[in-house]
Design a protein around this motif. Structure first.
Motif, PDB file in Angstrom:
ATOM      1  N   LEU A 190       0.847  -1.211   0.000  1.00 57.75           N
ATOM      2  CA  LEU A 190       0.000   0.000   0.000  1.00 57.75           C
ATOM      3  C   LEU A 190       0.874   1.250   0.000  1.00 57.75           C
ATOM      4  N   THR A 191       1.152   1.751  -1.200  1.00 52.39           N
ATOM      5  CA  THR A 191       1.974   2.956  -1.391  1.00 52.39           C
ATOM      6  C   THR A 191       1.193   3.886  -2.324  1.00 52.39           C
ATOM      7  N   PRO A 192       1.677   5.123  -2.524  1.00 50.47           N
ATOM      8  CA  PRO A 192       0.980   6.026  -3.452  1.00 50.47           C
ATOM      9  C   PRO A 192       0.774   5.403  -4.837  1.00 50.47           C
ATOM     10  N   LEU A 193       1.739   4.575  -5.285  1.00 49.71           N
ATOM     11  CA  LEU A 193       1.620   3.949  -6.607  1.00 49.71           C
ATOM     12  C   LEU A 193       0.381   3.049  -6.698  1.00 49.71           C
ATOM     13  N   VAL A 194       0.091   2.338  -5.603  1.00 54.17           N
ATOM     14  CA  VAL A 194      -1.063   1.430  -5.581  1.00 54.17           C
ATOM     15  C   VAL A 194      -2.341   2.174  -5.201  1.00 54.17           C
ATOM     16  N   GLN A 195      -2.175   3.209  -4.362  1.00 53.34           N
ATOM     17  CA  GLN A 195      -3.357   3.988  -3.970  1.00 53.34           C
ATOM     18  C   GLN A 195      -4.069   4.556  -5.202  1.00 53.34           C
ATOM     19  N   LYS A 196      -3.261   4.968  -6.210  1.00 51.96           N
ATOM     20  CA  LYS A 196      -3.856   5.497  -7.453  1.00 51.96           C
ATOM     21  C   LYS A 196      -4.732   4.436  -8.113  1.00 51.96           C
ATOM     22  N   GLN A 197      -4.296   3.163  -8.063  1.00 49.95           N
ATOM     23  CA  GLN A 197      -5.068   2.087  -8.696  1.00 49.95           C
ATOM     24  C   GLN A 197      -6.333   1.788  -7.881  1.00 49.95           C
ATOM     25  N   ILE A 198      -6.229   1.918  -6.551  1.00 54.42           N
ATOM     26  CA  ILE A 198      -7.410   1.732  -5.698  1.00 54.42           C
ATOM     27  C   ILE A 198      -8.425   2.842  -5.992  1.00 54.42           C
ATOM     28  N   ASP A 199      -7.928   4.078  -6.104  1.00 51.92           N
ATOM     29  CA  ASP A 199      -8.819   5.212  -6.399  1.00 51.92           C
ATOM     30  C   ASP A 199      -9.514   5.017  -7.742  1.00 51.92           C
ATOM     31  N   ALA A 200      -8.766   4.468  -8.723  1.00 51.41           N
ATOM     32  CA  ALA A 200      -9.351   4.257 -10.057  1.00 51.41           C
ATOM     33  C   ALA A 200     -10.467   3.214  -9.990  1.00 51.41           C
ATOM     34  N   ILE A 201     -10.258   2.136  -9.219  1.00 51.86           N
ATOM     35  CA  ILE A 201     -11.300   1.105  -9.067  1.00 51.86           C
ATOM     36  C   ILE A 201     -12.530   1.719  -8.399  1.00 51.86           C
ATOM     37  N   ALA A 202     -12.281   2.479  -7.316  1.00 51.44           N
ATOM     38  CA  ALA A 202     -13.390   3.088  -6.565  1.00 51.44           C
ATOM     39  C   ALA A 202     -14.211   4.007  -7.464  1.00 51.44           C
ATOM     40  N   SER A 203     -13.514   4.794  -8.313  1.00 52.07           N
ATOM     41  CA  SER A 203     -14.279   5.744  -9.129  1.00 52.07           C
ATOM     42  C   SER A 203     -14.943   5.047 -10.321  1.00 52.07           C
ATOM     43  N   THR A 204     -14.253   4.070 -10.949  1.00 52.50           N
ATOM     44  CA  THR A 204     -14.871   3.371 -12.082  1.00 52.50           C
ATOM     45  C   THR A 204     -16.105   2.588 -11.641  1.00 52.50           C
ATOM     46  N   LYS A 205     -15.993   1.901 -10.486  1.00 51.98           N
ATOM     47  CA  LYS A 205     -17.108   1.054 -10.030  1.00 51.98           C
ATOM     48  C   LYS A 205     -18.059   1.792  -9.110  1.00 51.98           C
ATOM     49  N   ASN A 206     -17.710   3.032  -8.786  1.00 56.18           N
ATOM     50  CA  ASN A 206     -18.523   3.827  -7.877  1.00 56.18           C
ATOM     51  C   ASN A 206     -18.769   3.102  -6.545  1.00 56.18           C
ATOM     52  N   ILE A 207     -17.653   2.628  -5.950  1.00 53.57           N
ATOM     53  CA  ILE A 207     -17.729   1.924  -4.660  1.00 53.57           C
ATOM     54  C   ILE A 207     -16.826   2.646  -3.663  1.00 53.57           C
ATOM     55  N   PRO A 208     -17.033   2.424  -2.337  1.00 47.40           N
ATOM     56  CA  PRO A 208     -16.178   3.071  -1.342  1.00 47.40           C
ATOM     57  C   PRO A 208     -14.722   2.585  -1.456  1.00 47.40           C
ATOM     58  N   GLU A 209     -13.803   3.442  -1.002  1.00 43.81           N
ATOM     59  CA  GLU A 209     -12.382   3.117  -1.120  1.00 43.81           C
ATOM     60  C   GLU A 209     -12.043   1.796  -0.422  1.00 43.81           C
ATOM     61  N   GLN A 210     -12.636   1.583   0.761  1.00 45.58           N
ATOM     62  CA  GLN A 210     -12.362   0.356   1.525  1.00 45.58           C
ATOM     63  C   GLN A 210     -12.710  -0.887   0.707  1.00 45.58           C
ATOM     64  N   GLN A 211     -13.838  -0.811  -0.007  1.00 42.58           N
ATOM     65  CA  GLN A 211     -14.273  -1.952  -0.837  1.00 42.58           C
ATOM     66  C   GLN A 211     -13.334  -2.129  -2.041  1.00 42.58           C
ATOM     67  N   ALA A 212     -12.898  -1.010  -2.613  1.00 42.27           N
ATOM     68  CA  ALA A 212     -11.969  -1.073  -3.753  1.00 42.27           C
ATOM     69  C   ALA A 212     -10.663  -1.723  -3.328  1.00 42.27           C
ATOM     70  N   ARG A 213     -10.217  -1.389  -2.126  1.00 39.24           N
ATOM     71  CA  ARG A 213      -8.987  -1.949  -1.562  1.00 39.24           C
ATOM     72  C   ARG A 213      -9.127  -3.475  -1.421  1.00 39.24           C
ATOM     73  N   ALA A 214     -10.270  -3.896  -0.864  1.00 34.23           N
ATOM     74  CA  ALA A 214     -10.517  -5.329  -0.659  1.00 34.23           C
ATOM     75  C   ALA A 214     -10.603  -6.050  -2.006  1.00 34.23           C
ATOM     76  N   GLU A 215     -11.205  -5.417  -2.995  1.00 34.39           N
ATOM     77  CA  GLU A 215     -11.312  -6.033  -4.333  1.00 34.39           C
ATOM     78  C   GLU A 215      -9.946  -6.195  -4.964  1.00 34.39           C
ATOM     79  N   LEU A 216      -9.115  -5.147  -4.835  1.00 32.79           N
ATOM     80  CA  LEU A 216      -7.766  -5.193  -5.406  1.00 32.79           C
ATOM     81  C   LEU A 216      -6.975  -6.348  -4.804  1.00 32.79           C
ATOM     82  N   LEU A 217      -7.014  -6.461  -3.468  1.00 30.54           N
ATOM     83  CA  LEU A 217      -6.288  -7.544  -2.792  1.00 30.54           C
ATOM     84  C   LEU A 217      -6.897  -8.899  -3.131  1.00 30.54           C
TER      85      LEU A 217
END
Ligand code: NAD
Length: 261
Positions: A190-217
């Motif tokens: 979990l670094t800024p490089l990955v946070q950008k990818q979490i933010d992209a998932i959250a915004s594309t899928k319109n889901i909360p950041e916590q859920q995007a994080r869990a999906e990524l992992l």
């Protein structure tokens, strides 16, 4: 304090994994040269903080490693100011995510320049001194993506596979010289490089950041937890130790089981 009197250059160490490795090497007694971008006052605070915490010399050089001439300057700065480069951690890296047919050629060039070519240039300039002194440790921060691919990461996956290959070649060319060259291959950290990818998932899928994080992992990393910069720092210190003298040409995975599947 296994690294007392050794000098480590850690590229891209103003943030994330590089910072974790720089901290661990300083904790093992090495003098450290930091590199990377960021706010000048924050970087100075970081530099002074490491000096105070670990009682080692800590320098900073702001070389842009996408420019080969600046890599030569960084290594020269470390050798002139600190006396040598005994440990080189090639860590600086960027990501760009897009399907290959939409991948901008300019982003391809930028990812290859930093994630692959800069690793070559750093080794090219630091190795002569290491060989002369009969001791050196080169750690290339590759990725699980040096072993396996993911969609939409053409440049990153190509660069990281390249780093794993370069690591093997340098290991063969330095075998028996006291210099080792290994790659570290993290899964999600979990670094800024990955946070950008979490933010992209959250915004594309319109889901909360916590859920995007869990999906990524959940999609890749069976442990369900991020690898930490501190854990990678521990591996880096081990690779610099005498116990790892015969470990060279390896690419070591720390990926929560990602590539075991
Ligand atoms: P990060 O974005 O937190 O840190 C990148 C560092 O590189 C920063 O210090 C930044 O200032 C520096 N940097 C960026 N461009 C630079 C340039 N042109 N010249 C000099 N420095 C530059 O990223 P991170 O996640 O800590 O990634 C570090 C390395 O680890 C990268 O090579 C990355 O590919 C690799 N990696 C990361 C992960 C992860 O999940 N975060 C997983 C596997 C591998």
């Amino acid at each position: 304090m296994t690294l007392t009197q050794k000098v480590a250059v850690v590229t891209g160490s103003t943030s994330g994994i590089g910072l974790g490795i720089a901290r661990a090497l300083a904790g093992a007694g090495a003098d450290v040269v930091l590199n990377g971008f960021g706010d000048a006052a924050a970087i100075e605070e970081l530099r002074a903080g490491l000096t105070a915490e670990f009682g080692v010399r800590v320098g900073y050089h702001g070389a842009d490693l996408s420019k080969p001439a600046e890599i030569a300057t960084l290594i020269g700065y470390a050798e002139e100011t600190f006396g040598s480069v005994d440990v080189l951690v090639n860590n600086a890296g960027i990501q760009h995510v897009a399907p290959v047919e939409d991948f901008p050629a300019e982003r391809w060039d930028a990812v290859i320049a930093l994630n692959l070519s800069a690793v070559f240039h750093g080794i090219h300039h630091a190795l002569p001194g290491m060989k002369r002194r009969g001791w050196g440790r080169i750690l290339n921060i590759a990725s699980v993506h040096g072993h396996v691919a993911s969609v939409n990461k053409a440049a990153y996956v190509a660069a990281k596979h390249g780093v794993v290959g370069l690591t093997k070649t340098v290991a063969l060319e330095t075998a028996g010289t006291g210099v080792t060259c290994n790659a570290i291959c993290p899964g999600w950290v979990l670094t800024p490089l990955v946070q950008k990818q979490i933010d992209a998932i959250a915004s594309t899928k319109n889901i909360p950041e916590q859920q995007a994080r869990a999906e990524l992992l959940g999609a890749k990393q069976p442990s369900g937890a991020f690898v930490t910069p501190d854990e990678l720092g521990g591996l880096a210190v081990y690779l610099c130790s005498d116990s790892a003298a015969q470990m060279t040409g390896s690419s070591l995975l720390m990926d929560g089981g990602w590539t075991a599947q």
